[in-house]
Write an enzyme that holds these catalytic residues in place. Structure first.
Site, mmCIF file in Angstrom:
data_model
loop_
_atom_site.group_PDB
_atom_site.id
_atom_site.type_symbol
_atom_site.label_atom_id
_atom_site.label_comp_id
_atom_site.label_asym_id
_atom_site.label_seq_id
_atom_site.Cartn_x
_atom_site.Cartn_y
_atom_site.Cartn_z
ATOM 1 N N HIS A 65 -7.489 8.744 9.418
ATOM 2 C CA HIS A 65 -8.458 9.852 9.368
ATOM 3 C C HIS A 65 -7.908 10.809 10.586
ATOM 4 O O HIS A 65 -8.554 11.575 10.854
ATOM 5 C CB HIS A 65 -9.965 9.489 9.489
ATOM 6 C CG HIS A 65 -10.453 8.657 8.307
ATOM 7 N ND1 HIS A 65 -11.674 7.893 8.605
ATOM 8 C CD2 HIS A 65 -9.846 8.673 7.124
ATOM 9 C CE1 HIS A 65 -11.801 7.385 7.402
ATOM 10 N NE2 HIS A 65 -10.889 7.814 6.411
ATOM 11 N N HIS A 66 -6.891 10.478 11.108
ATOM 12 C CA HIS A 66 -6.399 11.431 12.144
ATOM 13 C C HIS A 66 -6.116 12.927 11.897
ATOM 14 O O HIS A 66 -6.379 13.661 12.534
ATOM 15 C CB HIS A 66 -5.172 10.861 13.248
ATOM 16 C CG HIS A 66 -4.007 11.196 12.334
ATOM 17 N ND1 HIS A 66 -3.652 10.249 11.285
ATOM 18 C CD2 HIS A 66 -2.776 11.887 12.810
ATOM 19 C CE1 HIS A 66 -2.469 10.663 10.745
ATOM 20 N NE2 HIS A 66 -1.957 11.487 11.626
ATOM 21 N N LYS A 71 -4.221 11.546 1.898
ATOM 22 C CA LYS A 71 -3.414 11.809 0.664
ATOM 23 C C LYS A 71 -2.887 10.541 0.518
ATOM 24 O O LYS A 71 -2.195 9.542 1.151
ATOM 25 C CB LYS A 71 -2.290 12.776 0.883
ATOM 26 C CG LYS A 71 -1.586 13.226 0.036
ATOM 27 C CD LYS A 71 -0.325 13.892 0.408
ATOM 28 C CE LYS A 71 1.136 13.213 -0.164
ATOM 29 N NZ LYS A 71 0.921 12.969 -1.547
ATOM 30 N N LYS A 95 4.726 8.155 6.674
ATOM 31 C CA LYS A 95 5.565 9.241 5.918
ATOM 32 C C LYS A 95 5.292 10.483 6.368
ATOM 33 O O LYS A 95 6.009 11.401 6.568
ATOM 34 C CB LYS A 95 5.501 8.818 4.252
ATOM 35 C CG LYS A 95 6.237 7.414 4.048
ATOM 36 C CD LYS A 95 6.594 7.665 2.455
ATOM 37 C CE LYS A 95 6.024 6.274 1.808
ATOM 38 N NZ LYS A 95 6.545 6.284 0.478
ATOM 39 N N ASP A 100 5.803 15.883 9.206
ATOM 40 C CA ASP A 100 4.971 16.595 9.804
ATOM 41 C C ASP A 100 4.028 17.329 8.437
ATOM 42 O O ASP A 100 3.651 18.559 8.541
ATOM 43 C CB ASP A 100 5.589 17.745 10.253
ATOM 44 C CG ASP A 100 6.311 17.603 11.805
ATOM 45 O OD1 ASP A 100 5.572 16.771 12.417
ATOM 46 O OD2 ASP A 100 7.211 17.928 11.983
ATOM 47 N N LYS A 107 -4.263 5.300 -0.193
ATOM 48 C CA LYS A 107 -3.752 4.870 -1.356
ATOM 49 C C LYS A 107 -4.829 4.284 -2.179
ATOM 50 O O LYS A 107 -5.745 3.678 -1.686
ATOM 51 C CB LYS A 107 -2.806 3.569 -1.181
ATOM 52 C CG LYS A 107 -1.783 3.560 -2.041
ATOM 53 C CD LYS A 107 -0.577 4.557 -1.989
ATOM 54 C CE LYS A 107 0.339 4.483 -3.086
ATOM 55 N NZ LYS A 107 1.707 5.355 -2.775
HETATM 56 P P1 NAD Z 1 6.616 4.610 -12.455
HETATM 57 O O1 NAD Z 1 5.329 3.713 -12.863
HETATM 58 O O2 NAD Z 1 6.953 5.768 -13.085
HETATM 59 O O3 NAD Z 1 8.037 3.547 -12.563
HETATM 60 C C1 NAD Z 1 8.283 2.289 -12.175
HETATM 61 C C2 NAD Z 1 9.354 1.749 -13.155
HETATM 62 O O4 NAD Z 1 9.846 0.487 -12.714
HETATM 63 C C3 NAD Z 1 8.788 1.464 -14.671
HETATM 64 O O5 NAD Z 1 9.652 2.074 -15.669
HETATM 65 C C4 NAD Z 1 8.702 -0.110 -14.717
HETATM 66 O O6 NAD Z 1 8.950 -0.497 -15.954
HETATM 67 C C5 NAD Z 1 9.976 -0.460 -13.801
HETATM 68 N N1 NAD Z 1 9.872 -1.701 -13.193
HETATM 69 C C6 NAD Z 1 8.935 -2.456 -13.227
HETATM 70 N N2 NAD Z 1 9.194 -3.806 -12.663
HETATM 71 C C7 NAD Z 1 10.576 -3.894 -12.596
HETATM 72 C C8 NAD Z 1 11.693 -4.620 -12.386
HETATM 73 N N3 NAD Z 1 11.334 -6.149 -11.921
HETATM 74 N N4 NAD Z 1 12.900 -4.415 -12.088
HETATM 75 C C9 NAD Z 1 13.240 -3.005 -12.574
HETATM 76 N N5 NAD Z 1 12.216 -2.260 -12.857
HETATM 77 C C10 NAD Z 1 10.821 -2.416 -12.940
HETATM 78 O O7 NAD Z 1 6.448 4.317 -11.040
HETATM 79 P P2 NAD Z 1 6.892 5.262 -9.791
HETATM 80 O O8 NAD Z 1 5.955 6.485 -9.902
HETATM 81 O O9 NAD Z 1 8.396 5.743 -10.180
HETATM 82 O O10 NAD Z 1 6.999 4.371 -8.669
HETATM 83 C C11 NAD Z 1 7.943 3.530 -8.427
HETATM 84 C C12 NAD Z 1 7.911 3.297 -6.853
HETATM 85 O O11 NAD Z 1 7.992 4.571 -6.098
HETATM 86 C C13 NAD Z 1 6.698 2.793 -6.429
HETATM 87 O O12 NAD Z 1 7.044 1.884 -5.161
HETATM 88 C C14 NAD Z 1 5.704 3.688 -5.806
HETATM 89 O O13 NAD Z 1 5.036 3.402 -4.825
HETATM 90 C C15 NAD Z 1 6.773 4.583 -5.242
HETATM 91 N N6 NAD Z 1 6.545 6.068 -5.185
HETATM 92 C C16 NAD Z 1 6.298 6.961 -6.181
HETATM 93 C C17 NAD Z 1 5.827 8.068 -5.953
HETATM 94 C C18 NAD Z 1 5.578 9.397 -7.165
HETATM 95 O O14 NAD Z 1 5.336 10.361 -6.666
HETATM 96 N N7 NAD Z 1 5.363 8.799 -8.456
HETATM 97 C C19 NAD Z 1 5.727 8.445 -4.822
HETATM 98 C C20 NAD Z 1 6.183 7.702 -3.597
HETATM 99 C C21 NAD Z 1 6.448 6.564 -3.847
#
Ligand code: NAD
Length: 424
Positions: A65-66, A71, A95, A100, A107
């Protein structure tokens, strides 16, 4: 015991934090306050699914909460648990600090496999979850702003927004209760691909430093580099697309059902692979490709750049020694465990920690909005990468980019707390 099980995800983040924290001059009290999760909300609620009622397990964690609002994304996965959500929330704080963005990290997660539910059932679960957050004041434009994550997208954000709006219809700011919503609901053009694009910009910047690339036996630039992407969801697909457009050769692609390798070395066209997967139901048997039995096999392919873009902790103590990539560009949250990181660093792998989950406030609307997101993101990622790199190069006790990233993040959060005057 497998080394994969040694530390929980949150403990892994804490280890990364501690390694960087001991290099700072801040008091134990301040460091402890930065490290802990400020609020953890564990929820159980009933939802009618077919003829029965399922008790759904869900979480929202506000790590810091700083700065407010908090988000962070909301994840739908059967692997969701409190430890995972705490880890992801804390990563968000670091991140945001690095780039900034003036938010605390948060989450959320619902422990379901969305593939097992109809859209109508998912909507009921999502709306009930949103209602639970509203009940406890765990959501709101000034409090805590969810976004898409693994298993969620614009559709889920629209349901949450609509639910929030129903309870706060007189609040003109209520549309700011989520990001990543559909454009028609006030979403921003360019947001969907922003995380993948951020990873691309960060990697491109890292690969522009000739001395760092020379140490890896690589030339500068992304063009022509053999690239492997794990996960073709929102982040992975867009990453693959941006790398391909920049001339990278996508020689390996992986989804949960398996992986494919291009023996010709020319590289796949990601849109064609996605179309093949859509029509056949699997990434396997793509014409001209070699099938790999397990999706994780792709992580061990000989390549220049490996992009894990699916889930956390996929590179661990048991497979790290077999990972041959020269650069690992993290797109997923926390894809490398600390013990794997030690193994990779010892053999000279360059690990680019994920700092790409950034959303700056954009006030323009219309066709130029995406351009603004793109250019703002480009500048942000270049600045962030170089700040991290400078800490890495200058501080003689910082030997890797992740420790440098945590160091930079801790300094920034500490600064915000110190200005509050609570800590000596
Ligand atoms: P998503 O659900 O759109 O896609 C994830 C994909 O990974 C899916 O197609 C799924 O079938 C596939 N998958 C699952 N297990 C797998 C495996 N063992 N091997 C290969 N593929 C596999 O999710 P996303 O939003 O793309 O998120 C992916 C990562 O990115 C997560 O760690 C998430 O926390 C991170 N992330 C997402 C966002 C965002 O804006 N969507 C932002 C920051 C970080």
């Amino acid at each position: 015991m497998s080394s994969k099980q040694q530390f929980s995800f949150f403990e892994s983040v804490e280890r990364y934090f501690d390694k960087a924290a001991e290099l700072t001059n801040h008091s134990q009290g301040l460091l402890e306050q930065i490290k802990v999760c400020n609020s953890v909300y564990q929820i159980r609620f009933p939802v009618k699914i077919g003829n029965s009622v399922q008790v759904i397990e869900a979480y929202r964690v506000q790590h810091s909460h700083h700065k407010l609002p908090c988000k962070g994304g909301i994840r739908y996965s059967e692997h969701v648990n409190q430890d995972e959500v705490m880890a992801l929330a804390s990563l968000m704080t670091y991140k945001c600090a690095i780039v900034d963005v003036p938010f605390g990290g948060a989450k959320g997660g619902i422990k379901i496999n969305p593939r097992n539910y109809t859209p109508g059932q998912l909507e009921r679960i999502t709306r009930r979850y949103a209602t639970e957050l509203i009940k406890k004041n765990f959501i709101g434009p000034a409090i805590d702003v969810p976004a898409p994550d693994y298993g969620t997208g614009a559709r889920e954000m629209a349901w949450i927004l609509d639910t929030y709006h129903t309870f706060n219809s007189s609040n003109i700011d209520s549309y700011g209760c989520v990001t990543g919503k559909p454009i028609t609901q006030g979403g921003i053009r360019g947001r969907t691909e922003a995380t993948g694009l951020g990873v691309f910009y960060g990697t491109r910047e890292a690969m522009s430093h000739a001395d760092d690339m020379e140490a890896l036996g690589l030339t500068t630039g992304i063009e022509g580099k053999r690239t492997v992407v794990q996960g073709l969801g929102n982040v992975g697909y867009h990453c693959a697309k941006f790398f391909q457009d920049a001339g990278a050769r996508l020689i390996g692609l992986s989804e949960y059902e398996g992986a494919i390798f291009d023996p010709s070395g020319k590289g796949f066209d990601v849109d064609d692979v996605v179309a093949h997967r859509k029509s056949t139901g699997s990434i396997l048997n793509y014409p001209g490709a070699q099938n790999l039995d397990h999706s994780a096999d792709a992580l061990e392919l000989e390549c220049d750049i490996l992009i894990p873009a699916a889930l956390e902790r996929v590179i661990h103590g048991d497979n790290a020694a077999r990972v041959k990539a020269k650069i690992i560009a993290e797109a997923a949250n926390g894809p490398i465990t600390p013990d794997a990181e030690d193994i990779l660093l010892a053999k000279g792998t360059m690990i680019l920690p994920d700092v790409s989950d950034v959303e700056k406030n954009i006030i323009a609307h219309g066709a130029d909005e995406a351009d603004l997101v793109y250019s703002g993101l480009e500048e942000t990622m270049i600045t962030a990468y170089n700040a991290i790199r400078e800490s890495w190069k200058r501080h003689n006790r910082i030997n890797d980019l992740r420790t440098a990233a945590f160091y930079v993040a801790i300094e920034k959060v500490a600064c915000a707390y110190e200005e509050l005057g609570i800590f000596p």
